[in-house]
Structures are given as C-alpha cells and as structure tokens.
Design an enzyme around this catalytic site. Structure first.
Site, mmCIF file in Angstrom:
data_model
loop_
_atom_site.group_PDB
_atom_site.id
_atom_site.type_symbol
_atom_site.label_atom_id
_atom_site.label_comp_id
_atom_site.label_asym_id
_atom_site.label_seq_id
_atom_site.Cartn_x
_atom_site.Cartn_y
_atom_site.Cartn_z
ATOM 1 N N ASP A 55 0.759 -1.165 -0.046
ATOM 2 C CA ASP A 55 -0.077 0.142 0.046
ATOM 3 C C ASP A 55 0.851 1.296 0.062
ATOM 4 O OD1 ASP A 55 -1.799 2.041 0.950
ATOM 5 O OD2 ASP A 55 -3.111 0.473 1.055
ATOM 6 N N CYS B 277 -6.756 -2.468 5.301
ATOM 7 C CA CYS B 277 -5.954 -3.047 4.301
ATOM 8 C C CYS B 277 -6.865 -3.601 3.061
ATOM 9 C CB CYS B 277 -5.131 -4.116 4.722
ATOM 10 S SG CYS B 277 -3.858 -4.699 3.501
HETATM 11 CO CO CO Z 1 -2.697 -3.382 2.775
#
Ligand code: CO
Length: 210
Positions: free
Chosen positions: A45, A102
């Site tokens: 990310d 997430c």
């Molecule tokens: Co993530």
C-alpha cells in the site's frame, strides 16, 4: 518537462541536494555498504512507506513489501529477502507491519473475485477460517476487519518464525520478530506485543531439530 512523472525526478534532485547540504559525505558513506538492524515486512500500500512512517533514513531498514504483508513459506522472494537479512546483514529485529483498512484483507473477507490476486489472498482466507468463531462474534464490520488485520499480522509473525532460516539463527543469537499495525488515519503504529523470539513460542509441530 511537464508531465506527471517529472516531479519525481525533480523531487529526487531536491532530496539529493538536501542530504548533501546537511552532510557532504552522506552518499559516499552509504555507498560503502549497509548494515540495517531491521527487516520490515509490510504491505505494498502506497500509504505505508517503511522509512517515512518510522522516521528512518536510507540504510536503516531492509524492506520487503507485498499485498497484505504476507510471509508465505513457499514464496522464494520472501525467503530470499529473509535469508539475506538474517544471515548476511545480521538484522536483530524483524517487523511484520500490517495496517488498518488494508484492501487485501478486506478483499479476502469478501467472496468477490479480483483475478489472480485471489490466489494470494487465499492465505488471509485461511487466517480468517482459523479464527472464524472469534471473528463472527464481532458484530461491527469495521471492528471485525481491524481484528482480521491484527490476526493476519500475528499469523505472519508466526510464519516467519516457522522458517528454518529463523530457527537456525536462534541457535546462534537473539532475533526478535514483532507484529505491528499502522493506522492510516492516525499515522500511528500499534505494537501488538506478539513478540516471537524463541522456538518455544511456536507450536511443537513447526519446531525443527537443527
Ligand atoms: Co494493505
């Protein structure tokens, strides 16, 4: 140059200038080699950059990132990074850092298909399945997602410890594996305090006689 990527190159020149201004030998010293104390296993990310959120600089953290910060025991990429970090760099701490919100964890919690990544996220579905009772007892959806994020980190900490790389290292020296979760909305890291640093911390079947 007027395009969306040129600002990255401009940013790079500013970075280089700033560092050199503070210490003219900065890059020369870095070029001599690295001896980071930490291995970071984090999510890909874009909002969770290891150095930036820990206030560290080049040379301080050896980094491995993938979708949902997984330590899969058949992943040659992860195993190579782990072995190099442990045996050649001699890192003292391995940090598995997940993050709330997430996308990988949320996708794994649903029954939607996202293509090839479904096979990667299967690992999180297994974590979910292992802790299903605990998770289903949580009625609030966000809380349930956050709990799976945390459980996933804890399972990955254990996965790192189950490798022969870590268990061999433990015969010779201390090596600590930590589980952390980063809050994108607060900028703060929570230590899950699930530290694993000896063979006795993992289930018997995963312990090797080395
Ligand atoms: Co993530």
């Amino acid at each position: 140059m007027e395009n969306s990527y040129s600002r990255l190159l401009e940013g790079n020149r500013r970075f280089s200038d700033t560092r050199k201004l503070a210490d003219p030998e900065y890059f020369k010293k870095l070029s001599l080699g690295q001896s980071p104390e930490y291995l970071w296993i984090g999510c890909s990310d874009s909002r969770v950059p290891a150095n930036e959120i820990t206030g560290t600089k080049s040379g301080e953290i050896f980094v491995h990132r993938n979708i949902a910060n997984l330590a899969v025991h058949t992943d040659v990429n992860l195993l190579s990074v782990l072995e190099y970090a442990v045996n050649y760099l001699g890192v003292k701490h391995i940090i598995v850092c997940g993050h709330y919100g997430c996308g990988g964890v949320m996708a794994a919690m649903s029954n939607k298909s996202y293509g090839l990544v479904d096979n990667w996220l299967r690992n999180i579905k297994d974590v979910y399945n292992k802790h299903e009772k605990e998770l289903l007892a949580i009625t609030d959806k966000d809380k349930r997602e956050n709990t799976l994020v945390e459980l996933n980190v804890i399972e990955q900490v254990r996965n790192v410890a189950k490798t022969t790389i870590v268990q061999n290292a433990w015969k010779k020296r201390p090596l600590h594996i930590h589980g952390w979760v980063y809050g994108i909305n607060s900028g703060l890291i929570t230590d899950l305090c699930c530290i694993v640093d000896e063979k006795e911390d993992i289930d018997t079947i995963y312990r090797f006689e080395l």
